[in-house]
Scaffold this motif. Structure first.
Motif, PDB file in Angstrom:
ATOM      1  N   GLY A  36      -5.201  30.521  40.873  1.00 30.94           N
ATOM      2  CA  GLY A  36      -6.349  30.127  40.066  1.00 30.94           C
ATOM      3  C   GLY A  36      -5.933  29.830  38.638  1.00 30.94           C
ATOM      4  N   GLU A  37      -6.900  29.769  37.749  1.00 28.35           N
ATOM      5  CA  GLU A  37      -6.645  29.467  36.348  1.00 28.35           C
ATOM      6  C   GLU A  37      -7.358  30.489  35.478  1.00 28.35           C
ATOM      7  N   PRO A  38      -6.843  30.738  34.296  1.00 37.40           N
ATOM      8  CA  PRO A  38      -7.552  31.646  33.385  1.00 37.40           C
ATOM      9  C   PRO A  38      -8.895  31.053  32.994  1.00 37.40           C
ATOM     10  N   ARG A  39      -9.897  31.918  32.779  1.00 44.41           N
ATOM     11  CA  ARG A  39     -11.257  31.463  32.435  1.00 44.41           C
ATOM     12  C   ARG A  39     -11.673  32.046  31.102  1.00 44.41           C
ATOM     13  N   LEU A  40     -12.189  31.193  30.243  1.00 42.72           N
ATOM     14  CA  LEU A  40     -12.728  31.607  28.958  1.00 42.72           C
ATOM     15  C   LEU A  40     -14.138  32.130  29.189  1.00 42.72           C
ATOM     16  N   LEU A  41     -14.373  33.405  28.869  1.00 39.30           N
ATOM     17  CA  LEU A  41     -15.662  34.039  29.115  1.00 39.30           C
ATOM     18  C   LEU A  41     -16.494  34.219  27.851  1.00 39.30           C
ATOM     19  N   LEU A  42     -15.828  34.310  26.717  1.00 39.47           N
ATOM     20  CA  LEU A  42     -16.517  34.511  25.441  1.00 39.47           C
ATOM     21  C   LEU A  42     -15.761  33.713  24.393  1.00 39.47           C
ATOM     22  N   VAL A  81     -10.639  36.157  27.607  1.00 37.20           N
ATOM     23  CA  VAL A  81     -10.155  35.340  28.711  1.00 37.20           C
ATOM     24  C   VAL A  81      -9.964  36.221  29.938  1.00 37.20           C
ATOM     25  N   LEU A  82     -10.470  35.769  31.080  1.00 35.00           N
ATOM     26  CA  LEU A  82     -10.182  36.416  32.359  1.00 35.00           C
ATOM     27  C   LEU A  82      -8.893  35.796  32.872  1.00 35.00           C
ATOM     28  N   GLU A  83      -7.835  36.587  32.929  1.00 32.17           N
ATOM     29  CA  GLU A  83      -6.523  36.093  33.321  1.00 32.17           C
ATOM     30  C   GLU A  83      -6.429  35.955  34.840  1.00 32.17           C
ATOM     31  N   THR A  84      -5.392  35.273  35.307  1.00 34.42           N
ATOM     32  CA  THR A  84      -5.239  35.022  36.739  1.00 34.42           C
ATOM     33  C   THR A  84      -4.988  36.295  37.537  1.00 34.42           C
ATOM     34  N   ASP A  85      -4.529  37.363  36.880  1.00 35.84           N
ATOM     35  CA  ASP A  85      -4.303  38.624  37.586  1.00 35.84           C
ATOM     36  C   ASP A  85      -5.533  39.535  37.572  1.00 35.84           C
ATOM     37  N   GLY A  86      -6.643  39.051  36.997  1.00 37.17           N
ATOM     38  CA  GLY A  86      -7.877  39.827  36.969  1.00 37.17           C
ATOM     39  C   GLY A  86      -8.069  40.657  35.716  1.00 37.17           C
ATOM     40  N   ASP A 103      -4.894  26.989  24.741  1.00 41.92           N
ATOM     41  CA  ASP A 103      -4.597  25.664  25.328  1.00 41.92           C
ATOM     42  C   ASP A 103      -4.490  25.807  26.837  1.00 41.92           C
ATOM     43  N   GLY A 104      -5.200  24.969  27.560  1.00 46.54           N
ATOM     44  CA  GLY A 104      -5.162  24.995  29.015  1.00 46.54           C
ATOM     45  C   GLY A 104      -6.122  25.972  29.654  1.00 46.54           C
ATOM     46  N   VAL A 105      -6.898  26.687  28.881  1.00 45.48           N
ATOM     47  CA  VAL A 105      -7.882  27.631  29.431  1.00 45.48           C
ATOM     48  C   VAL A 105      -9.223  26.922  29.517  1.00 45.48           C
ATOM     49  N   LYS A 106      -9.830  27.017  30.685  1.00 46.23           N
ATOM     50  CA  LYS A 106     -11.137  26.370  30.885  1.00 46.23           C
ATOM     51  C   LYS A 106     -12.229  27.201  30.276  1.00 46.23           C
TER      52      LYS A 106
END
Length: 106
Positions: A36-42, A81-86, A103-106
């Motif tokens: 997956g990819e890291p997700r920007l949550l805040l 950021v929610l990282e790919t490892d949770g 950079d590169g975080v959705k």
């Protein structure tokens, strides 16, 4: 017979894990599927509700991550950021600051 079946299942799981790990290091498209990819949550102290819903993360979990980073107010957080490892990465800083680590975080 049951022992042999159990050992066969264990060997199959180990083999599949090895094959996926080996393949994902050599094929970027497979790595994106598997990890997956890291997700920007805040961002800048504001929760991104669509990202929270897509990642199945609650506001309380984000608050807990901010608290565990030793930050008392969401306004002091540049990003979570929610990282790919949770795990959660909490980036403290001034809201609105340019953050090259995102950079590169959705």
């Amino acid at each position: 017979m049951a022992l042999a079946e159990g050992l066969l299942a264990l060997a199959l799981l180990i083999g599949m894990q090895f094959a996926i790990s080996w393949s994902s290091t050599r094929m970027p498209w497979l790595r994106r599927v598997v990890t997956g990819e890291p997700r920007l949550l805040l961002r800048d102290g504001a929760m991104l509700d669509d990202a929270l819903r897509d990642a199945r993360v609650t506001r309380e979990e984000v608050h807990a991550a901010v608290r565990s980073a030793g930050i008392g107010a969401l306004g002091e957080v540049a990003a979570v950021v929610l990282e790919t490892d949770g795990s959660f990465s909490v980036i403290a800083g001034q809201p609105g600051a340019a953050l090259s680590s995102l950079d590169g975080v959705k």
